[in-house]
Design an enzyme around this catalytic site. Structure first.
Site, PDB file in Angstrom:
ATOM      1  N   GLU A 446      31.007  -3.173  43.358  1.00  0.00           N
ATOM      2  CA  GLU A 446      30.595  -3.907  44.596  1.00  0.00           C
ATOM      3  C   GLU A 446      29.022  -4.197  44.538  1.00  0.00           C
ATOM      4  O   GLU A 446      28.381  -3.222  44.466  1.00  0.00           O
ATOM      5  CB  GLU A 446      30.856  -3.201  45.807  1.00  0.00           C
ATOM      6  CG  GLU A 446      30.394  -3.907  46.979  1.00  0.00           C
ATOM      7  CD  GLU A 446      30.825  -2.749  48.336  1.00  0.00           C
ATOM      8  OE1 GLU A 446      31.480  -1.909  47.960  1.00  0.00           O
ATOM      9  OE2 GLU A 446      30.353  -3.216  49.218  1.00  0.00           O
ATOM     10  N   ASP A 519      31.809   1.102  47.911  1.00  0.00           N
ATOM     11  CA  ASP A 519      30.850   1.882  48.753  1.00  0.00           C
ATOM     12  C   ASP A 519      31.901   2.606  49.793  1.00  0.00           C
ATOM     13  O   ASP A 519      33.144   2.146  49.884  1.00  0.00           O
ATOM     14  CB  ASP A 519      29.841   1.179  49.516  1.00  0.00           C
ATOM     15  CG  ASP A 519      28.806   0.552  48.821  1.00  0.00           C
ATOM     16  OD1 ASP A 519      28.643   1.401  47.675  1.00  0.00           O
ATOM     17  OD2 ASP A 519      27.902  -0.220  49.272  1.00  0.00           O
ATOM     18  N   ASP A 521      32.114   2.688  52.807  1.00  0.00           N
ATOM     19  CA  ASP A 521      32.107   2.133  54.095  1.00  0.00           C
ATOM     20  C   ASP A 521      33.069   1.205  54.336  1.00  0.00           C
ATOM     21  O   ASP A 521      33.709   0.719  53.450  1.00  0.00           O
ATOM     22  CB  ASP A 521      30.481   1.647  54.238  1.00  0.00           C
ATOM     23  CG  ASP A 521      30.215   0.565  53.501  1.00  0.00           C
ATOM     24  OD1 ASP A 521      30.993   0.236  52.640  1.00  0.00           O
ATOM     25  OD2 ASP A 521      28.847   0.078  53.554  1.00  0.00           O
TER      26      ASP A 521
END
Ligand code: 0RA
Length: 689
Positions: A446, A519, A521
């Site tokens: 990403e 990530d 998140d």
């Protein structure tokens, strides 16, 4: 557990099945072996000692209750969640026999609960349909429980026996009188065997709902009594069987026709019971769920083949008879008739054989014959008798055929030269130098900054890096032709080498491992969901054959002075602190964990740092939010190095779950999305839906 079943049925120790008889007494119970092997190798019997295995205990007990109910003994099964991680399953079946077994001299109940495979379900004795995949027996549950109580109502009496870790505490005794018949099994899983013995409410309620659809007319009750002061009760009962299931799946989607097709019939020729429901929606993908003896078959199998063959044949016949297919060689393809299809196919079969990577594919050829015959005939009649539904279905298929032709043209121009001749690998791809696919890996990363770190940190020989910019296209709402116009997806498809759609060929896969690295998140989770859905929809074989992985970057770095540990989950955090502090206390050199560069400065970034003091020592805990916060060496040490990294291999169930989340986040229905976002509003920041 399927493995164990196969072994058991081949085992020379298995006694010959006795002749079926209406008087199913203790003598029909076959005995194989004691429970020691179960405690030694629990995974062999219940698949895992994680959450899946834990819940398997409940399914196992319930399977026996279902067998009774489906054989006409009892209409309700009640599952109770009790305090202290106890659960009980109560049924209205015949009750496990309690009379002494002629050969073993102990009660049949004790044999059923203390001997592996005792239970008379092997060899087709008293049961019409055996539990199949789950059917390892309640003794396995007993072996893996610190406490178990069996209560049996039979012959006007209430019988009881208690066990600890599979061993009876006393003989079976009659403790009173009873009306009716039935069995209640109450147990508490062994925390020394399972990673956790806390049952998950959502998992249980989802399973009960699904089972209720598959067992028409049986009421399933879930009583949550974990907090005695605040009990709650849920009940599932679906008169419509799998037709209710299809209605549930299609809820909120655009229904292409009003009437749901439904058939439930025993195929006399093969003795296979077939229950199928079908309805088309405006979606672009198919949602087909297959079951054999109420066990899900994510990889399909013979029943699915039979269904597909009949579906394609009957729709072509209908379209031809109505003059819609004019040319002789013009046909609707399998793909054309599957677009927007929602179907549930459930079969009940005497001796199910499961195959495939996850032992979840039905192998019995008679299931194909039965489904093709029963479904085919009933669907033909349905199309004739429901002209409005039939026209809507066929129109949808023709639309799909046109779109597919457009997609084929688009794919040919986009991909023919690129993917097939390997000329134009995407510029963003940092390929590996090895051309040996069996040792090569591709990391889908990403963002450009993490992509940069990964490119520098990797092993160039075997590891390729493909950075993805932004969100990839929402594949749920898009068709193949549109998808291929999306640069991120085009890059990925070209890099994989397999082509997509009808041209897909796994033999051309350029990497053995495809690793999603995002990530920790919300955005990372979102991109992971998108990628998983893409693979689930368009590259399912890559999942089935175990090629898809999720990288596990660390969540924290715990530092004491120059020493540190990488920590991958919250449970490990405390342990890492204790270890580091303990090591300092013992005044010995601290093992720096994976990383050789222990005196490196901690990377700057938006990571959060927490300071604390433990036993007079300053502990510094740094939380990593993004891959981009790690420098190339750190990324290699913690996440990419094949010698030390942790990676999660994606299963088809993971991908299915991703898809469910996806449906909520991306599907056509706005209401559940709104609810989801409102519920998660506190945790979700930049959700661009
Ligand atoms: C062995 C034989 C019979 C029933 C059962 C086991 C049985 C097991 C379980 C486990 C949970 N509920 C159950 N209900 C029944 C046949 C009994 C007969 O013929 O009367």
């Amino acid at each position: 557990m399927a493995k164990k079943l196969t072994e058991a049925s081949k085992s020379s120790k298995t006694s010959k099945p006795s002749k079926p008889s209406s008087d199913y007494g203790a003598s029909q119970i076959q005995v194989l072996e004691g429970l020691d092997p179960v405690r030694k190798r629990p995974g062999m019997y219940i698949g895992s000692t994680g959450l899946t295995g834990l819940h398997h205990l409940i399914w196992e007990v319930m399977d026996n209750s279902f067998d009774e109910a489906m054989a006409g003994h009892g209409k309700q099964i009640t599952l109770r969640l009790l305090p202290e991680n106890m659960v009980s399953v109560e049924d209205e079946g015949r009750g496990i026999p309690v009379d002494p077994h002629p050969q073993f001299k102990v009660s049949a109940l004790e044999l059923v609960l203390t001997k592996l495979h005792a239970g008379g379900k092997f060899g087709g004795g008293g049961y019409k349909v055996s539990g199949g995949l789950h059917g390892v027996g309640v003794s396995v549950v007993n072996a893996l429980s610190t406490y178990l109580k069996a209560e049996v109502k039979r012959d006007g009496k209430l019988w009881e026996q208690e066990y600890a870790c599979g061993k009876p505490k006393a003989k079976v005794k009659s403790v009173g009188t009873a009306k009716g018949t039935g069995t209640t099994i109450t147990f508490r899983p062994d925390e020394s065997i399972f990673e956790s013995i806390v049952f998950d409410f959502q998992t249980i309620i989802d399973h009960l709902r699904q089972q209720a659809y598959l067992t028409k007319g049986i009421k399933l009750v879930l009583a949550d009594e974990r907090d005695p002061a605040n009990p709650s009760v849920y009940a599932f009962y679906f008169e419509g069987g799998v037709a209710s299931y299809v209605r549930h799946i299609n809820h909120g989607k655009e229904e292409k026709h009003k009437n749901i097709f439904y058939v439930h019939k025993l195929d006399e020729a093969t003795d296979v019971e077939v229950e199928t429901a079908v309805q088309y929606t405006g979606e672009y993908h198919e949602s087909v769920y297959c079951y054999a003896n109420n066990i899900t078959n994510p990889e399909g199998g013979m029943h699915l083949s039979g269904f597909r063959a009949a579906l394609t044949r009957e729709l072509n016949n209908y379209a031809r008879n109505k003059g819609l297919l004019k040319e002789k060689d013009q046909n609707l393809s399998g793909d054309d008739v599957r677009e927007g299809l929602t179907a549930v196919i459930s079969v009940k079969i005497k001796e199910p054989q499961f195959e495939g990577q996850t032992k979840a594919k039905l192998g019995n050829p008679e299931a194909r014959t039965a489904v093709e015959a029963v479904f085919g005939e009933a669907f033909r009649i349905f199309l004739e008798e429901h002209p409005a539904d039939a026209e809507a279905i066929v129109a949808k298929c023709f639309l799909a055929a046109q779109a597919r032709a457009a997609a084929r043209a688009a794919r040919d121009t986009v991909l023919r030269k690129g993917a097939l001749e390997g000329l134009t690998l995407p510029g963003k791809l940092a390929d590996c130098s090895s051309k040996d696919a069996s040792i090569s890996e591709i990391f889908i990363v990403e963002g450009d900054s993490a992509g940069g770190s990964a490119k520098q940190g990797r092993n160039r020989e075997i590891q390729a890096i493909l950075p993805l910019r932004g969100k990839i296209l929402n594949v749920e709402r898009a068709r193949l032709d549109k998808m291929l116009g999306n640069n991120e997806i085009k890059s990925l498809v070209i890099a994989l080498g397999t082509n997509i759609g009808e041209g897909f060929d796994i033999a051309n896969l350029r990497y053995d491992k495809i690793v999603i690295m995002t990530d920790a998140d919300v955005d990372g989770a979102h991109i992971r969901t998108l990628l998983l859905t893409l693979f689930y929809r368009y590259f399912p074989d890559l999942i089935h054959q175990g090629h898809i992985y999720i990288a596990q970057p660390p969540l924290y770095r715990v530092n004491i002075g120059k020493n540190f540990r990488w920590v991958y989950n919250d449970a490990e955090k405390e342990k890492a602190i204790a270890d580091l502090v303990g090591d300092i206390g013992k005044n010995k050199k601290v093992d720096p964990g994976f990383s050789p560069g222990s005196d490196e400065p901690i990377a700057e970034g938006e990571s959060e740092t927490e300071q604390m003091e433990v036993s007079g020592v300053k502990v510094n805990i740094q939380r990593y939010k993004g891959l981009g916060e790690m420098n190339p060496d750190q990324l290699w040490d913690t996440t990419m190095n094949p010698q030390t990294r942790i990676m999660k291999q994606v299963t088809i169930e993971d991908a299915e779950k991703a898809e469910e989340v996806f449906d909520v986040l991306m599907g056509a229905d706005v209401a559940p999305r709104k609810r989801f976002i409102q519920t998660h509003a506190k945790t979700v920041k930049n959700l661009d839906v």
